[in-house]
Design a protein around this motif. Structure first.
Motif, PDB file in Angstrom:
ATOM      1  N   SER A  96       0.864  -1.180   0.000  1.00 37.12           N
ATOM      2  CA  SER A  96       0.000   0.000   0.000  1.00 37.12           C
ATOM      3  C   SER A  96       0.897   1.225   0.000  1.00 37.12           C
ATOM      4  CB  SER A  96      -0.908   0.018   1.239  1.00 37.12           C
ATOM      5  OG  SER A  96      -1.992  -0.857   1.074  1.00 37.12           O
ATOM      6  N   ASN A 125      -1.191  -1.146  -4.141  1.00 35.72           N
ATOM      7  CA  ASN A 125      -2.480  -0.488  -3.909  1.00 35.72           C
ATOM      8  C   ASN A 125      -2.214   0.980  -3.589  1.00 35.72           C
ATOM      9  OD1 ASN A 125      -3.877  -2.945  -4.142  1.00 35.72           O
ATOM     10  ND2 ASN A 125      -3.610  -3.407  -1.981  1.00 35.72           N
ATOM     11  N   THR A 127      -3.334   4.366  -2.139  1.00 36.20           N
ATOM     12  CA  THR A 127      -4.357   4.795  -1.181  1.00 36.20           C
ATOM     13  C   THR A 127      -3.853   6.001  -0.403  1.00 36.20           C
ATOM     14  OG1 THR A 127      -5.791   4.009   0.611  1.00 36.20           O
ATOM     15  CG2 THR A 127      -3.512   3.280   0.655  1.00 36.20           C
ATOM     16  N   GLN A 131      -4.767   5.687   5.273  1.00 36.39           N
ATOM     17  CA  GLN A 131      -5.366   4.376   5.058  1.00 36.39           C
ATOM     18  C   GLN A 131      -4.323   3.258   5.040  1.00 36.39           C
ATOM     19  OE1 GLN A 131      -8.629   3.629   4.806  1.00 36.39           O
ATOM     20  NE2 GLN A 131      -8.262   1.453   4.443  1.00 36.39           N
ATOM     21  N   LYS A 134      -4.155   1.029   8.109  1.00 44.44           N
ATOM     22  CA  LYS A 134      -5.349   0.172   8.217  1.00 44.44           C
ATOM     23  C   LYS A 134      -5.247  -1.010   7.245  1.00 44.44           C
ATOM     24  CE  LYS A 134     -10.372   0.546   8.682  1.00 44.44           C
ATOM     25  NZ  LYS A 134     -10.646  -0.777   8.135  1.00 44.44           N
ATOM     26  N   ASP A 135      -4.696  -0.769   6.053  1.00 45.35           N
ATOM     27  CA  ASP A 135      -4.515  -1.859   5.088  1.00 45.35           C
ATOM     28  C   ASP A 135      -3.623  -2.945   5.671  1.00 45.35           C
ATOM     29  OD1 ASP A 135      -6.099  -0.592   3.278  1.00 45.35           O
ATOM     30  OD2 ASP A 135      -4.498  -0.067   1.869  1.00 45.35           O
ATOM     31  N   ASP A 138      -5.519  -4.729   8.567  1.00 45.07           N
ATOM     32  CA  ASP A 138      -6.579  -5.606   8.059  1.00 45.07           C
ATOM     33  C   ASP A 138      -6.044  -6.698   7.137  1.00 45.07           C
ATOM     34  OD1 ASP A 138      -8.332  -4.037   9.442  1.00 45.07           O
ATOM     35  OD2 ASP A 138      -9.015  -2.886   7.704  1.00 45.07           O
ATOM     36  N   ARG A 140      -4.799  -6.484   4.217  1.00 46.33           N
ATOM     37  CA  ARG A 140      -5.014  -6.300   2.785  1.00 46.33           C
ATOM     38  C   ARG A 140      -3.688  -6.059   2.067  1.00 46.33           C
ATOM     39  NH1 ARG A 140      -9.739  -3.391   4.536  1.00 46.33           N
ATOM     40  NH2 ARG A 140      -8.586  -1.439   4.530  1.00 46.33           N
ATOM     41  N   SER A 141      -2.678  -5.645   2.818  1.00 38.67           N
ATOM     42  CA  SER A 141      -1.341  -5.438   2.259  1.00 38.67           C
ATOM     43  C   SER A 141      -0.311  -5.988   3.234  1.00 38.67           C
ATOM     44  CB  SER A 141      -1.079  -3.947   2.016  1.00 38.67           C
ATOM     45  OG  SER A 141      -1.951  -3.431   1.031  1.00 38.67           O
TER      46      SER A 141
END
Length: 216
Positions: A96, A125, A127, A131, A134-135, A138, A140-141
């Motif tokens: 990210s 990603n 963003t 954020q 948070k990625d 969570d 996501r990265s």
């Protein structure tokens, strides 16, 4: 039990509305209903019940939802890993990155990385800075590059680069002093949430009548 039934159930559960689920999945509403019916037949229990104009998860639906999510994640991860293997990759790295970093230093870093580790697939990603943490939290990265410190307690970070704030003026302004520039032009501010508040206090202490133009 088919993956498409599970995916339909998960989306329908998030909306508690078959019409919205059909729009999200690009399916007809009867197709959504059919997927749910097939899944209920497989499980031998009702997953939704009607309450007026709405549908809600039954006790069985609430119990099964996390298991459905886990099965879909495992399926997608397996398919993803298989595709990586077919392409010659054996690992995947998801990054990210804030837009300013992605547009400046990141391309050269990725070029060096893929030359050194050709069997790792890299996904980026783009963003906002706030954020990125948070990625990572969570999942996501895997890693992130941000212009501000992450606020998540479960994310570790390291400061890898620091720059000075620089006053930039039009080329036509010529070799004028800081005072002359700040008296002649509006100062573009607020393009970063971390340092501008303190910096503005310092600038206004020296130039109390300066004109500002906030730019996010």
């Amino acid at each position: 039990m088919e993956i498409k039934w599970l995916k339909t159930f998960i989306i329908a559960a998030s909306y508690e509305n078959f019409r919205q689920a059909s729009e999200d999945l690009f399916l007809t509403q009867p197709a959504v209903s059919k997927h749910i019916q097939r899944l209920q037949q497989e499980l031998g229990d009702e997953l939704f019940e009607k309450k007026g104009k709405y549908i809600v998860l039954t006790e069985a639906g609430r119990f099964f939802l996390p298991h459905a999510q886990k099965m879909v994640r495992a399926y997608e991860e397996g398919v993803g890993n298989f595709r990586l293997w077919k392409q010659g990759y054996n690992r995947k790295l998801t990054i990210s990155a804030a837009p300013q970093i992605a547009a400046s230093v990141l391309p050269s870093l990725i070029k060096q990385f893929v030359e050194r580790y050709p069997h790792i697939e890299v996904t980026v990603n783009i963003t906002n800075s706030f954020q990125v943490g948070k990625d990572i939290s969570d999942r996501r990265s895997d890693i992130g590059l941000t212009r501000m410190l992450p606020g998540q307690a479960d994310v570790s970070y390291e400061l890898i680069h620091k720059e000075k704030a620089v006053l930039v003026a039009p080329f036509s302004a010529g070799a004028r002093t800081e005072q002359e520039l700040l008296s002649s032009y509006r100062l573009l501010t607020n393009n970063h949430p971390v340092y501008w508040e303190d910096l503005l206090l310092q600038i206004k202490a020296c130039y109390p009548h300066i004109q500002l133009l906030p730019v996010t």
